[in-house]
Design an enzyme around this catalytic site. Structure first.
Site, PDB file in Angstrom:
ATOM      1  N   ASP A   1       0.846  -1.201   0.000  1.00 52.50           N
ATOM      2  CA  ASP A   1       0.000   0.000   0.000  1.00 52.50           C
ATOM      3  C   ASP A   1       0.888   1.261   0.000  1.00 52.50           C
ATOM      4  OD1 ASP A   1      -2.407   1.393   0.224  1.00 52.50           O
ATOM      5  OD2 ASP A   1      -2.513   1.222   2.408  1.00 52.50           O
TER       6      ASP A   1
ATOM      7  N   HIS B   1      -7.830  10.120   5.103  1.00 52.74           N
ATOM      8  CA  HIS B   1      -7.174   9.041   5.859  1.00 52.74           C
ATOM      9  C   HIS B   1      -7.332   9.270   7.360  1.00 52.74           C
ATOM     10  CE1 HIS B   1      -4.254   8.043   2.368  1.00 52.74           C
ATOM     11  NE2 HIS B   1      -5.049   7.011   2.550  1.00 52.74           N
TER      12      HIS B   1
ATOM     13  N   GLY C   1      -9.319   5.753   2.783  1.00 47.78           N
ATOM     14  CA  GLY C   1      -9.991   6.491   3.853  1.00 47.78           C
ATOM     15  C   GLY C   1     -11.408   5.997   4.099  1.00 47.78           C
TER      16      GLY C   1
ATOM     17  N   VAL D   1      -9.090  -0.118   4.230  1.00 48.78           N
ATOM     18  CA  VAL D   1      -9.475   0.042   5.639  1.00 48.78           C
ATOM     19  C   VAL D   1      -8.260  -0.204   6.525  1.00 48.78           C
ATOM     20  CG1 VAL D   1     -11.051  -0.703   7.459  1.00 48.78           C
ATOM     21  CG2 VAL D   1     -11.748  -0.928   5.062  1.00 48.78           C
TER      22      VAL D   1
ATOM     23  N   THR E   1      -7.699   2.331   9.738  1.00 46.73           N
ATOM     24  CA  THR E   1      -7.973   2.901  11.067  1.00 46.73           C
ATOM     25  C   THR E   1      -8.948   2.059  11.901  1.00 46.73           C
ATOM     26  OG1 THR E   1      -7.567   5.087  10.148  1.00 46.73           O
ATOM     27  CG2 THR E   1      -8.766   5.004  12.226  1.00 46.73           C
TER      28      THR E   1
HETATM   29  O1  G3H Z   1      -4.436   3.020   2.536  1.00 47.96           O
HETATM   30  C1  G3H Z   1      -5.080   2.848   3.578  1.00 47.96           C
HETATM   31  C2  G3H Z   1      -6.430   3.412   3.777  1.00 47.96           C
HETATM   32  O2  G3H Z   1      -6.666   4.454   2.889  1.00 47.96           O
HETATM   33  C3  G3H Z   1      -6.774   3.646   5.187  1.00 47.96           C
HETATM   34  O3  G3H Z   1      -7.935   4.392   5.368  1.00 47.96           O
HETATM   35  O4  G3H Z   1      -7.485   5.444   7.567  1.00 47.96           O
HETATM   36  O5  G3H Z   1      -9.772   5.335   6.654  1.00 47.96           O
HETATM   37  O6  G3H Z   1      -8.715   3.290   7.439  1.00 47.96           O
HETATM   38  P1  G3H Z   1      -8.488   4.630   6.829  1.00 47.96           P
HETATM   39 ZN    ZN Z   2      -4.765   5.101   1.790  1.00 47.06          ZN
END
Ligand code: G3H
Ligand code: ZN
Length: 289
Positions: free
Chosen positions: A80, A180, A209, A231, A233
């Site tokens: 990623d 994010h 995000g 996903v 966070t």
């Molecule tokens: O690349 C990772 C995601 O864009 C994380 O998104 O912070 O909403 O979980 P998030």
């Molecule tokens: Zn991301």
């Protein structure tokens, strides 16, 4: 069974559902994601940020690829948000199948040449799994870096057409107001912009995000062609929250008990997202290329 980004997103694009890409850092995270996918008969993506790769190196990638190989559902292992060609080479050498070439810090011309170079590099490896690219800049906190809200850049539909044509990327991460980390104010997505991008670009679209977005927004963006959701966070918070709770409640705790609890707490989040993205029971739709 091991799969790739490209092979997982192709049927998702045609049949209008999303594949969850969950950031993991260790055994518990990878186990939670694969078990959740198996229980719901869903394809899934295990993804590693460069910081996780730096910490876990080849053993962490081997753990992911081994879980993917043994899984009863298709699982891709993806790097990623990577802006370094050297780290991308390293990850591919460790066995990652596909990567996100993140040139969002660069201007359009340099983002195009960086992404094109990564597409060429990854294509020259055995078993090309695909390259995800980003156009625009997503704000918020990711992998220890903060992009301030005023530095956010929305994806421009006309640029998206040129970008995809000139880079050969297999999936495009868009910035339509997604953030994010934590949404500090109610999320506002620019659906018209997404609609315009989808009308110009024929590769699968990716939404970063995803944590904190209301269910109806997820359903709506799937209708506009988003078929990969990132996903981090929410799954991480489930893990840390459960650990915090158990360690505060008990003077003594078996480490394996903590690990099982961590897996279960993350699994609940992953299962909820898989159902929301519409990929449960979609394994029958999967046909490897
Ligand atoms: O690349 C990772 C995601 O864009 C994380 O998104 O912070 O909403 O979980 P998030
Ligand atoms: Zn991301």
């Amino acid at each position: 069974m091991r799969s790739t980004l490209k092979d997982l997103l192709a049927p998702a694009q045609v049949q209008n559902y999303g594949v969850g890409a969950f950031n993991i850092y260790n055994l518990e995270g990878a186990t939670a994601v694969v078990q959740a996918a198996e229980e719901l008969n869903s394809p899934v993506i295990l993804q590693l940020l460069p910081s996780a790769l730096k910490m876990g190196g080849r053993p962490l990638v081997s753990l992911c690829t081994s879980l993917a190989d043994k899984a009863s559902v298709p699982v891709a292992v993806h790097l990623d948000h990577c802006s370094s060609a050297e780290i991308i080479d390293q990850a591919l050498g460790y066995g990652v199948d596909s990567v996100m070439a993140d040139g969002s810090e660069l201007d359009l011309a340099r983002n195009i040449s960086f992404t094109r170079e990564i597409v060429e590099r990854v294509r020259s490896t055995n078993g090309y799994g695909g390259v995800e690219a980003e156009l625009g800049k997503i704000s918020g906190m990711e992998d220890g870096e903060i992009v301030e809200a005023h530095h956010q850049q929305m994806t421009k539909p006309d640029e998206a057409l040129t970008f995809v044509r000139e880079t050969g990327a297999d999936a495009l991460a868009v910035c339509i107001g997604n953030v994010h980390g934590t949404y500090h104010r109610p999320p506002q997505l620019d659906f018209n912009r997404l609609d315009e991008i989808a009308a110009k670009v024929n590769i699968p679209l990716v939404l970063h995000g995803t944590s904190g977005l209301p269910d109806e927004m997820i359903t709506r963006v799937i209708g506009y062609g988003v078929c990969k959701f990132n996903v981090n966070t929410e799954i991480r918070s489930a893990y840390l929250g459960r650990m915090r709770h158990l360690l505060c409640q008990h003077d003594r705790c078996e480490l394996t008990t903590l690990m099982k609890e961590a897996i279960n707490s993350m699994k609940d989040v992953v299962k909820e997202k898989i159902r929301l993205f519409g990929s449960a029971e979609k394994v029958l739709a999967y046909e490897p290329s």
